[in-house]
Design a protein around this motif. Sequence first.
Motif, short mmCIF file in Angstrom:
data_model
loop_
_atom_site.label_atom_id
_atom_site.label_comp_id
_atom_site.label_asym_id
_atom_site.label_seq_id
_atom_site.Cartn_x
_atom_site.Cartn_y
_atom_site.Cartn_z
N MET A 198 13.34 -2.42 -23.24
CA MET A 198 12.27 -1.52 -23.65
C MET A 198 12.82 -0.10 -23.70
N GLU A 199 12.42 0.66 -24.69
CA GLU A 199 12.87 2.04 -24.82
C GLU A 199 11.77 2.99 -24.37
N PHE A 200 12.13 3.98 -23.58
CA PHE A 200 11.21 5.06 -23.24
C PHE A 200 11.29 6.11 -24.33
N ASN A 201 10.14 6.56 -24.82
CA ASN A 201 10.09 7.64 -25.80
C ASN A 201 8.71 8.26 -25.75
N ASN A 202 8.49 9.30 -26.52
CA ASN A 202 7.20 9.99 -26.50
C ASN A 202 6.11 9.25 -27.27
N LYS A 203 6.46 8.13 -27.89
CA LYS A 203 5.44 7.29 -28.52
C LYS A 203 4.73 6.45 -27.47
N ASN A 204 5.50 5.92 -26.53
CA ASN A 204 4.88 5.05 -25.54
C ASN A 204 4.67 5.70 -24.17
N MET A 256 0.83 -1.21 0.00
CA MET A 256 0.00 0.00 0.00
C MET A 256 0.87 1.26 0.00
N GLY A 257 1.97 1.23 0.71
CA GLY A 257 2.89 2.37 0.69
C GLY A 257 3.45 2.62 -0.70
N LEU A 258 3.88 1.53 -1.36
CA LEU A 258 4.40 1.67 -2.71
C LEU A 258 3.32 2.15 -3.69
N CYS A 259 2.11 1.61 -3.57
CA CYS A 259 1.01 2.06 -4.43
C CYS A 259 0.72 3.54 -4.22
N ALA A 260 0.72 3.97 -2.96
CA ALA A 260 0.44 5.38 -2.65
C ALA A 260 1.52 6.29 -3.25
N VAL A 261 2.79 5.88 -3.14
CA VAL A 261 3.89 6.70 -3.67
C VAL A 261 3.86 6.71 -5.20
N PHE A 262 3.78 5.53 -5.81
CA PHE A 262 3.71 5.46 -7.28
C PHE A 262 2.48 6.20 -7.80
N GLY A 263 1.36 5.98 -7.16
CA GLY A 263 0.12 6.64 -7.58
C GLY A 263 0.22 8.15 -7.48
N ALA A 264 0.75 8.65 -6.37
CA ALA A 264 0.90 10.09 -6.21
C ALA A 264 1.82 10.66 -7.28
N TYR A 265 2.92 9.96 -7.54
CA TYR A 265 3.85 10.45 -8.57
C TYR A 265 3.16 10.50 -9.94
N PHE A 266 2.53 9.40 -10.33
CA PHE A 266 1.95 9.34 -11.68
C PHE A 266 0.66 10.14 -11.82
N CYS A 267 -0.06 10.39 -10.74
CA CYS A 267 -1.30 11.18 -10.84
C CYS A 267 -1.06 12.67 -10.64
N PHE A 268 0.03 13.06 -9.96
CA PHE A 268 0.24 14.47 -9.65
C PHE A 268 1.53 15.06 -10.23
N PHE A 269 2.63 14.31 -10.24
CA PHE A 269 3.93 14.92 -10.49
C PHE A 269 4.67 14.46 -11.75
N VAL A 270 4.19 13.44 -12.43
CA VAL A 270 4.90 12.89 -13.57
C VAL A 270 5.02 13.92 -14.70
N LYS A 271 6.12 13.83 -15.45
CA LYS A 271 6.27 14.65 -16.64
C LYS A 271 5.33 14.10 -17.70
N MET A 272 4.51 14.96 -18.29
CA MET A 272 3.52 14.51 -19.26
C MET A 272 4.15 14.21 -20.62
N ARG A 273 5.31 14.74 -20.85
CA ARG A 273 6.04 14.48 -22.09
C ARG A 273 7.51 14.35 -21.72
N LEU A 274 8.18 13.43 -22.37
CA LEU A 274 9.60 13.25 -22.11
C LEU A 274 10.41 14.27 -22.88
N PRO A 275 11.57 14.66 -22.36
CA PRO A 275 12.46 15.53 -23.14
C PRO A 275 12.83 14.88 -24.47
#
Length: 189
Positions: A115-121, A73-92
């Motif tokens: 796996m590659e991170f990019n603005n497609k995925n 639950m702690g990990l879900c709360a931290v990951f969830g908070a990051y991805f719902c509030f603080f994540v970059k919406m587009r990668l550099p």
Amino acid sequence: MSEKIEKENTLEPGQVETIVKTAITYGEDTVKRAYQVKSRWPFYYGMSFLAGVAGMLLNYRGGRSFETLGTIMGLCAVFGAYFCFFVKMRLPRFYDENRLSIFHDGVFEMSMPGMEFNNKNWPHIVEALRLWACLSMALFPMLHYILGNPVWGAVRFVGGIVLLFVFLGTLFGTIYGVGKKYEKQNIAD
């Protein structure tokens, strides 16, 4: 204390200019954070968090051990908070120009070999991880309660281990599944 640079290690003026231009243009990338974009995800996060707290209380009142559940639950709360509030919406832009399997943002870092991170995925990964975190916060306490039920007998003993494997499997499965699916698609798709 300075050292003389060997002639073969010096850069040509054109190379220096290219490096400086690249550094300047990467610095000009303005990336919005999730809280700067209108979205319903903060509401969904809040509702999932409350459902998770209610589930934790149910487990506590039922006398269930919840060391593993507390960690999850702690990990879900931290990951969830990051991805719902603080994540970059587009990668550099350099994520699109290079083949990077590591995402780094302050103290948050993901390394996904193969796996590659990019603005497609990336938009798809963000949406999938938001959904994963919210569903996990709401559903894992119930799963823990069911696995901890005395009716299950021997499963109760390994319930925490099963829960942890399900948690990690769904987390990495979500990232890899969505990331690989959209890795090479056109941005317009």
